[in-house]
Scaffold this motif. Structure first.
Motif, mmCIF file in Angstrom:
data_model
loop_
_atom_site.group_PDB
_atom_site.id
_atom_site.type_symbol
_atom_site.label_atom_id
_atom_site.label_comp_id
_atom_site.label_asym_id
_atom_site.label_seq_id
_atom_site.Cartn_x
_atom_site.Cartn_y
_atom_site.Cartn_z
ATOM 1 N N ILE A 39 15.062 -43.384 16.365
ATOM 2 C CA ILE A 39 15.900 -41.506 17.262
ATOM 3 C C ILE A 39 17.322 -41.973 16.461
ATOM 4 O O ILE A 39 17.679 -43.474 17.859
ATOM 5 C CB ILE A 39 16.271 -41.608 18.537
ATOM 6 N N GLU A 40 18.262 -41.261 15.716
ATOM 7 C CA GLU A 40 18.780 -41.712 15.956
ATOM 8 C C GLU A 40 19.829 -40.001 16.370
ATOM 9 O O GLU A 40 19.861 -39.117 16.876
ATOM 10 C CB GLU A 40 19.324 -40.481 14.249
ATOM 11 N N ILE A 41 20.968 -41.149 17.665
ATOM 12 C CA ILE A 41 22.100 -39.757 18.154
ATOM 13 C C ILE A 41 23.835 -40.184 17.442
ATOM 14 O O ILE A 41 24.099 -41.173 17.226
ATOM 15 C CB ILE A 41 21.605 -40.347 19.787
ATOM 16 N N ALA A 42 23.893 -38.736 17.467
ATOM 17 C CA ALA A 42 24.765 -39.108 16.196
ATOM 18 C C ALA A 42 25.955 -37.672 17.346
ATOM 19 O O ALA A 42 26.250 -36.777 17.659
ATOM 20 C CB ALA A 42 24.757 -38.213 14.768
ATOM 21 N N LEU A 43 27.272 -38.520 17.625
ATOM 22 C CA LEU A 43 27.709 -37.560 18.433
ATOM 23 C C LEU A 43 29.166 -36.841 18.095
ATOM 24 O O LEU A 43 29.238 -37.605 16.446
ATOM 25 C CB LEU A 43 28.296 -39.257 19.675
ATOM 26 N N PRO A 44 29.956 -36.655 18.274
ATOM 27 C CA PRO A 44 30.943 -35.827 18.328
ATOM 28 C C PRO A 44 31.766 -36.382 17.132
ATOM 29 O O PRO A 44 32.523 -35.652 16.031
ATOM 30 C CB PRO A 44 31.583 -34.473 19.037
ATOM 31 N N ASP A 45 32.372 -37.862 17.683
ATOM 32 C CA ASP A 45 33.781 -37.747 17.113
ATOM 33 C C ASP A 45 32.988 -38.932 15.725
ATOM 34 O O ASP A 45 33.976 -39.912 15.447
ATOM 35 C CB ASP A 45 33.726 -39.478 18.291
ATOM 36 N N GLY A 46 31.510 -38.270 15.646
ATOM 37 C CA GLY A 46 30.878 -39.674 14.418
ATOM 38 C C GLY A 46 30.484 -40.550 14.932
ATOM 39 O O GLY A 46 29.893 -41.430 13.735
ATOM 40 N N THR A 47 30.301 -41.563 15.792
ATOM 41 C CA THR A 47 29.532 -42.361 16.206
ATOM 42 C C THR A 47 27.886 -41.904 16.226
ATOM 43 O O THR A 47 27.644 -40.687 17.120
ATOM 44 C CB THR A 47 29.825 -42.696 17.986
#
Length: 122
Positions: free
Chosen positions: A92-100
């Motif tokens: 699972i890839e979790i992309a956060l709003p800050d680009g992390t």
């Protein structure tokens, strides 16, 4: 024993305290009357707090409201060579709003993931 001097007035209960008393009353073998007596409240007030909890009127106000985040499901193959082990290992890839970006395998410990995500939110 509690000695009250002066004019008696209503106590103001914080939501956290109400929830703590409700949790105590919900323990296996707990008796509502004993819990109420221990906290010097009426059984009726305890039942009222339970109803408030069921109806969603009683909650801790410091907790952030739950919210949905956008999710993008993609069949795109990442650039570079694909090894057979990578295709068999669901991630699972979790992309956060800050680009992390956090990539999580199926074998990740839930508590460890929770700690990592709590650090990233700060």
């Amino acid at each position: 024993m509690e000695i009250i001097t002066g004019v008696e007035r209503r106590r103001r209960w914080r939501a956290e305290d109400k929830l703590r008393v409700l949790a105590e009353a919900a323990q296996p073998g707990a008796r509502t009357s004993e819990v109420a007596r221990r906290h010097d409240i009426s059984r009726g007030l305890l039942w009222y707090w339970r109803r408030q909890l069921r109806q969603g009127q009683l909650r801790v106000h410091d907790a952030p409201e739950p919210m949905f985040l956008p999710v993008e499901v993609s069949d795109a193959v990442p650039p570079g060579p694909v090894t057979p082990t990578a295709s068999l290992d669901p991630r699972i890839e979790i992309a956060l709003p800050d680009g992390t970006c956090v990539r999580v395998g199926a074998d990740v410990d839930t508590a460890a993931l929770r700690r990592v995500l709590s650090v990233l939110r700060r």
